[in-house]
Design a protein around this motif. Structure first.
Motif, PDB file in Angstrom:
ATOM      1  N   THR A  77      49.812  23.260  16.371  1.00 62.87           N
ATOM      2  CA  THR A  77      48.579  24.007  16.127  1.00 62.87           C
ATOM      3  C   THR A  77      48.180  23.892  14.672  1.00 62.87           C
ATOM      4  O   THR A  77      49.026  23.896  13.777  1.00 62.87           O
ATOM      5  N   GLN A  78      46.871  23.759  14.442  1.00 61.03           N
ATOM      6  CA  GLN A  78      46.312  23.913  13.103  1.00 61.03           C
ATOM      7  C   GLN A  78      45.407  25.136  13.095  1.00 61.03           C
ATOM      8  O   GLN A  78      44.667  25.375  14.059  1.00 61.03           O
ATOM      9  N   TYR A  79      45.466  25.909  12.029  1.00 62.79           N
ATOM     10  CA  TYR A  79      44.467  26.940  11.802  1.00 62.79           C
ATOM     11  C   TYR A  79      43.560  26.433  10.689  1.00 62.79           C
ATOM     12  O   TYR A  79      43.978  26.275   9.536  1.00 62.79           O
ATOM     13  N   VAL A  80      42.331  26.122  11.093  1.00 61.86           N
ATOM     14  CA  VAL A  80      41.366  25.544  10.164  1.00 61.86           C
ATOM     15  C   VAL A  80      40.471  26.662   9.640  1.00 61.86           C
ATOM     16  O   VAL A  80      39.772  27.334  10.417  1.00 61.86           O
ATOM     17  N   HIS A  81      40.514  26.872   8.335  1.00 61.12           N
ATOM     18  CA  HIS A  81      39.717  27.920   7.694  1.00 61.12           C
ATOM     19  C   HIS A  81      38.449  27.285   7.134  1.00 61.12           C
ATOM     20  O   HIS A  81      38.514  26.340   6.337  1.00 61.12           O
ATOM     21  N   ILE A  82      37.314  27.810   7.579  1.00 57.97           N
ATOM     22  CA  ILE A  82      36.013  27.172   7.348  1.00 57.97           C
ATOM     23  C   ILE A  82      35.045  28.186   6.747  1.00 57.97           C
ATOM     24  O   ILE A  82      35.087  29.375   7.090  1.00 57.97           O
ATOM     25  N   THR A  83      34.187  27.712   5.862  1.00 53.76           N
ATOM     26  CA  THR A  83      33.071  28.530   5.381  1.00 53.76           C
ATOM     27  C   THR A  83      31.790  28.027   6.021  1.00 53.76           C
ATOM     28  O   THR A  83      31.447  26.842   5.899  1.00 53.76           O
ATOM     29  N   LEU A  84      31.088  28.930   6.743  1.00 53.14           N
ATOM     30  CA  LEU A  84      29.830  28.548   7.377  1.00 53.14           C
ATOM     31  C   LEU A  84      28.735  28.394   6.326  1.00 53.14           C
ATOM     32  O   LEU A  84      28.895  28.798   5.170  1.00 53.14           O
ATOM     33  N   VAL A  85      27.597  27.846   6.763  1.00 55.63           N
ATOM     34  CA  VAL A  85      26.506  27.579   5.820  1.00 55.63           C
ATOM     35  C   VAL A  85      25.964  28.860   5.180  1.00 55.63           C
ATOM     36  O   VAL A  85      25.382  28.822   4.098  1.00 55.63           O
ATOM     37  N   ASN A  86      26.149  30.023   5.836  1.00 56.31           N
ATOM     38  CA  ASN A  86      25.676  31.278   5.248  1.00 56.31           C
ATOM     39  C   ASN A  86      26.743  31.946   4.381  1.00 56.31           C
ATOM     40  O   ASN A  86      26.572  33.072   3.926  1.00 56.31           O
ATOM     41  N   GLY A  87      27.890  31.252   4.178  1.00 56.62           N
ATOM     42  CA  GLY A  87      28.949  31.775   3.311  1.00 56.62           C
ATOM     43  C   GLY A  87      30.009  32.591   4.020  1.00 56.62           C
ATOM     44  O   GLY A  87      30.961  33.053   3.384  1.00 56.62           O
ATOM     45  N   THR A  88      29.893  32.787   5.341  1.00 54.98           N
ATOM     46  CA  THR A  88      30.871  33.571   6.089  1.00 54.98           C
ATOM     47  C   THR A  88      32.133  32.752   6.364  1.00 54.98           C
ATOM     48  O   THR A  88      32.044  31.638   6.884  1.00 54.98           O
ATOM     49  N   PRO A  89      33.311  33.271   6.023  1.00 53.90           N
ATOM     50  CA  PRO A  89      34.548  32.558   6.345  1.00 53.90           C
ATOM     51  C   PRO A  89      34.962  32.810   7.794  1.00 53.90           C
ATOM     52  O   PRO A  89      34.868  33.938   8.282  1.00 53.90           O
ATOM     53  N   ILE A  90      35.385  31.772   8.485  1.00 55.12           N
ATOM     54  CA  ILE A  90      35.925  31.921   9.842  1.00 55.12           C
ATOM     55  C   ILE A  90      37.172  31.060   9.975  1.00 55.12           C
ATOM     56  O   ILE A  90      37.402  30.146   9.169  1.00 55.12           O
ATOM     57  N   SER A  91      37.970  31.368  11.006  1.00 54.39           N
ATOM     58  CA  SER A  91      39.165  30.571  11.305  1.00 54.39           C
ATOM     59  C   SER A  91      39.050  30.014  12.713  1.00 54.39           C
ATOM     60  O   SER A  91      38.546  30.679  13.617  1.00 54.39           O
ATOM     61  N   VAL A  92      39.533  28.794  12.902  1.00 56.18           N
ATOM     62  CA  VAL A  92      39.512  28.117  14.200  1.00 56.18           C
ATOM     63  C   VAL A  92      40.929  27.672  14.534  1.00 56.18           C
ATOM     64  O   VAL A  92      41.629  27.098  13.687  1.00 56.18           O
ATOM     65  N   GLU A  93      41.362  27.954  15.761  1.00 64.83           N
ATOM     66  CA  GLU A  93      42.652  27.451  16.233  1.00 64.83           C
ATOM     67  C   GLU A  93      42.426  26.079  16.862  1.00 64.83           C
ATOM     68  O   GLU A  93      41.669  25.955  17.830  1.00 64.83           O
ATOM     69  N   TYR A  94      43.076  25.070  16.328  1.00 64.38           N
ATOM     70  CA  TYR A  94      42.829  23.694  16.758  1.00 64.38           C
ATOM     71  C   TYR A  94      44.142  23.058  17.202  1.00 64.38           C
ATOM     72  O   TYR A  94      45.156  23.141  16.495  1.00 64.38           O
ATOM     73  N   ARG A  95      44.129  22.413  18.384  1.00 60.76           N
ATOM     74  CA  ARG A  95      45.351  21.817  18.928  1.00 60.76           C
ATOM     75  C   ARG A  95      45.230  20.303  19.139  1.00 60.76           C
ATOM     76  O   ARG A  95      46.046  19.707  19.835  1.00 60.76           O
TER      77      ARG A  95
END
Length: 373
Positions: free
Chosen positions: A324-342
């Motif tokens: 598993t990877q947890y990908v930490h991303i900043t959206l275009v509006n500046g909001t941080p989110i995390s995605v679980e990627y396999r």
């Protein structure tokens, strides 16, 4: 008395272990801590009180145990009003975070102490202590003192001291918080096994929502001395009533993305994000879009860019954990989110990516945190 008989007798005697709280309130001076709680815990149920520090979960447990006086309301155990009854006469046994073992006594003496105080015949005490020790696998430890035990062994002894009393209900107050992560997992399995075999009523307090999810028949989510939601773990996870429950239940926690509602879609910064709602908020309403990490997919940004069901962002960090990877991303509006990627893609900081959400897993909350979808 063999182990099977010990367990069977406990199951029989805990059949009347229903606990009811009626309009229960607790104040310390002018400060209200518990605000008129109504709750029924069925006989044989494993009920977990969960919430952040200071939410009142331990105070509520102490009110049930009789270790705190009720300001108003009633506590019923096994159908009897025990509101004003001494803790020793409520038919409950409590297991504390600190173990509360007598350091000068052996394990055998710690297990027997409560029965000795109750003037139980010595032969019966010996039988019940031996049976509890077999149930918990602590027979080799009976002649040791607490200082000679590990944290996990001490917790088993504390549980054994509760078991020998054959209570109507067990009350656990954050019993695993002093243990390391590996021991906590093992003790969770042990507590679940004991509940299954003893068939007893359990109320278990924790701030760890993973413990709540793995152990509970039903979870009671508390905030500021009030119940936010009660239900089985899966129900709370998939159908939270509000943003507080949605954010508290689940690990990693739910992502919340602020947006403005526009007709049939949400506007997240410069991007439109389509969400199907049966009853849409008024245009211009501020909402929060709830997205669980495991319900998101992430790909290198490409042809999907600009579509209404796709969000754009930039990778900040990727935590590689093997499968598993947890990908930490900043959206275009500046909001941080995390995605679980396999998948097999390895994401790098600064990489532009596209994020899709499983449509049926998107949750929408209004400005007050109440569920819209």
């Amino acid at each position: 008395m063999d182990t099977h008989t010990m367990i069977g007798s406990l199951s029989a005697e805990t059949g009347a272990g229903m606990i009811e709280l009626r309009r229960l309130r607790k104040s310390f001076g002018a400060h209200d801590v518990i605000h008129g709680i109504d709750l029924s815990v069925e006989s044989g149920e494993f009920c977990v009180f969960v919430g952040p520090s200071g939410c009142g979960k331990s105070t509520l447990l102490r009110l049930i145990a009789g270790l705190e006086d009720v300001t108003s309301g009633d506590v019923f155990i096994g159908g009897e009003d025990v509101t004003d009854r001494d803790p020793s006469r409520r038919g409950i046994a409590m297991v504390f975070q600190s173990y509360a073992l007598y350091p000068h006594m052996t394990v055998r003496e710690n297990l027997a102490f409560g029965l000795s105080i109750a003037r139980t015949p010595k032969r019966q005490i010996a039988e019940q202590v031996e049976a509890a020790a077999r149930v918990l696998g602590i027979e080799p430890l009976l002649d040791r003192r607490p200082s000679q035990l590990s944290g996990g062994q001490r917790q088993r002894v504390a549980m054994g001291r509760a078991i020998v009393r054959k209570p109507l209900a067990f009350l656990f107050d954050e019993p695993l918080s002093n243990l390391d992560a590996e021991l906590r997992v093992g003790m969770r399995v042990e507590i679940a096994r004991l509940h299954r075999e003893l068939g007893s009523t359990v109320i278990y307090v924790t701030h760890d929502q993973t413990e709540a999810m793995t152990l509970a028949d039903r979870i009671v989510v508390l905030r500021d001395g009030r119940i936010e939601q009660v239900g089985p773990p899966q129900e709370l996870y998939e159908n939270p009533d509000n943003a507080f429950v949605a954010g508290f239940i689940g690990s990693p926690r739910m992502n919340f993305v602020p947006a403005i509602w526009e007709g049939t879609q949400a506007r997240i910064g410069s991007q439109a994000f389509r969400v199907a709602l049966s009853a849409s908020p008024a245009a211009g309403t501020r909402v929060n879009i709830g997205l669980r990490p495991e319900n998101l997919t992430v790909t290198p940004e490409g042809a999907d860019q600009g579509k209404a069901e796709v969000l754009s962002g930039t990778v900040e960090l990727s935590e590689y954990l093997g499968g598993t990877q947890y990908v930490h991303i900043t959206l275009v509006n500046g909001t941080p989110i995390s995605v679980e990627y396999r998948g097999r893609e390895i994401f790098s900081p600064g990489q532009p990516v596209a994020i899709r959400a499983a449509e049926d897993a998107v949750r929408v909350f209004d400005e007050d945190g109440l569920r819209v979808r």
